[in-house]
Write a protein that holds these residues in place. Sequence first.
Motif, short mmCIF file in Angstrom:
data_model
loop_
_atom_site.label_atom_id
_atom_site.label_comp_id
_atom_site.label_asym_id
_atom_site.label_seq_id
_atom_site.Cartn_x
_atom_site.Cartn_y
_atom_site.Cartn_z
N VAL A 1 0.47 -1.48 0.19
CA VAL A 1 -0.46 0.12 -0.23
C VAL A 1 0.59 1.66 0.00
CG1 VAL A 1 -1.78 1.64 1.33
CG2 VAL A 1 -1.95 -1.01 1.78
N GLU A 2 -0.08 2.19 -1.24
CA GLU A 2 1.18 3.21 -0.30
C GLU A 2 0.40 3.91 -0.10
OE1 GLU A 2 3.35 5.32 -3.99
OE2 GLU A 2 1.39 6.42 -3.62
N LEU A 3 0.72 4.78 1.45
CA LEU A 3 0.70 5.67 2.10
C LEU A 3 0.79 6.81 1.91
CD1 LEU A 3 -1.36 5.35 4.56
CD2 LEU A 3 0.73 5.03 6.10
N THR A 4 0.06 8.52 1.63
CA THR A 4 0.32 9.00 1.92
C THR A 4 -0.16 10.61 3.05
OG1 THR A 4 0.35 8.92 -0.54
CG2 THR A 4 0.32 11.42 0.51
N VAL A 5 0.88 10.38 3.47
CA VAL A 5 0.64 11.47 5.11
C VAL A 5 0.98 12.72 5.48
CG1 VAL A 5 1.29 11.12 7.85
CG2 VAL A 5 1.18 9.58 6.63
N HIS A 6 0.13 13.72 6.08
CA HIS A 6 0.30 15.12 5.71
C HIS A 6 0.97 15.79 7.07
CE1 HIS A 6 -0.78 19.38 6.90
NE2 HIS A 6 -0.50 20.09 5.98
N GLY A 7 1.28 16.02 6.76
CA GLY A 7 2.53 16.10 8.37
C GLY A 7 3.93 17.33 8.67
N PRO A 8 3.72 18.96 8.30
CA PRO A 8 4.16 19.57 8.31
C PRO A 8 5.78 19.54 9.26
CG PRO A 8 2.28 20.69 7.98
CD PRO A 8 1.99 18.56 8.88
N THR A 9 5.54 19.23 10.13
CA THR A 9 6.97 19.35 11.15
C THR A 9 7.41 18.43 10.86
OG1 THR A 9 5.69 20.06 13.27
CG2 THR A 9 7.74 18.90 13.62
N VAL A 10 6.52 17.09 10.39
CA VAL A 10 8.48 15.71 10.79
C VAL A 10 9.10 16.06 8.52
CG1 VAL A 10 7.19 14.85 12.09
CG2 VAL A 10 6.45 14.01 9.32
N THR A 11 8.01 16.48 7.52
CA THR A 11 8.23 17.05 6.40
C THR A 11 9.43 18.14 6.33
OG1 THR A 11 6.59 18.10 5.62
CG2 THR A 11 7.08 15.50 5.47
N SER A 12 9.26 18.79 7.42
CA SER A 12 10.47 19.96 7.03
C SER A 12 11.74 19.97 6.93
CB SER A 12 10.27 20.38 8.83
OG SER A 12 11.00 19.81 9.21
N ASP A 13 12.32 18.62 6.94
CA ASP A 13 13.44 18.27 7.07
C ASP A 13 14.05 16.75 6.29
OD1 ASP A 13 13.05 17.02 9.36
OD2 ASP A 13 14.93 17.74 10.41
N ALA A 14 12.54 15.91 6.13
CA ALA A 14 13.13 14.71 5.52
C ALA A 14 13.47 15.00 4.03
CB ALA A 14 10.98 13.91 5.49
N ALA A 15 13.31 13.52 3.43
CA ALA A 15 14.12 13.48 2.12
C ALA A 15 13.67 11.95 1.80
CB ALA A 15 15.85 13.84 2.37
N HIS A 16 14.23 11.92 0.83
CA HIS A 16 13.99 9.80 0.41
C HIS A 16 14.69 9.73 1.11
CE1 HIS A 16 14.48 6.95 -2.17
NE2 HIS A 16 13.51 6.89 -3.05
N GLY A 17 14.60 7.80 2.11
CA GLY A 17 14.76 6.90 2.16
C GLY A 17 15.18 7.06 3.55
N ASP A 18 14.68 8.66 4.11
CA ASP A 18 14.87 9.17 5.50
C ASP A 18 13.77 8.43 6.71
OD1 ASP A 18 16.51 10.69 5.96
OD2 ASP A 18 15.36 12.43 6.33
N SER A 19 13.58 8.21 8.17
CA SER A 19 12.63 7.07 8.59
C SER A 19 11.52 7.86 9.29
CB SER A 19 12.88 5.91 9.41
OG SER A 19 14.46 5.72 8.77
N ILE A 20 10.27 7.49 8.97
CA ILE A 20 9.32 8.50 9.37
C ILE A 20 8.60 6.93 10.47
CG2 ILE A 20 7.36 9.92 10.15
CD1 ILE A 20 8.83 11.33 7.98
#
Length: 201
Positions: free
Chosen positions: A22-41
Amino acid sequence: MFTGIVEELGEVSAVAPAGDTVELTVHGPTVTSDAAHGDSIAVNGVCLTVTEVAGPRFRTDVMRETLDRSSLGALAPGAPVNLERAAKVSDRLGGHIVQGHVDGTGEILRRVPGERWETVTFSLPGDLARYVVEKGSITVDGVSLTVAAVDADSFGIALIPTTLDLTTLGRKKAGDPVNIEVDVIAKYVEKLAVSAPGAAR
């Protein structure tokens, strides 16, 4: 690696089945502020790998194994989720060592409101009971918590106002599923004790 201190209450934007994933898309302004491909959340306590960041949203692929062993398979667009970025080595360890590897699922059995807090009782899978002790640490939907009471098939937690306000645990009701991760240190101690020379088998 995580600490179980939820950074943000996010929201599921989309759930797109893709074969056995399943491809999950999540809205999260704080955790995406410095997120990049390959990071863990961590999403509700499940460690997921970011495949794409698009503004305040991130996408991740959830494998069949994860869907089978956690409550993520029940998520739908609009569902609130607890979010935490992987811990930095320099961070304070505000909770406890959390891997984001869910050991099993339970459900909320009952909620008893207090004057400023709430006591919540969760079911506990039988194979995990031996790792849970009173005053020990446990992770529920990614939230680091202290066990207030435990028996063979359930455990209780006293939730403070901050946890009730800022995580999904303040919104869930009796019967709702939760992800459970026990303290990994307990599992290592058990393995070492069992494999020690002279240990009873």
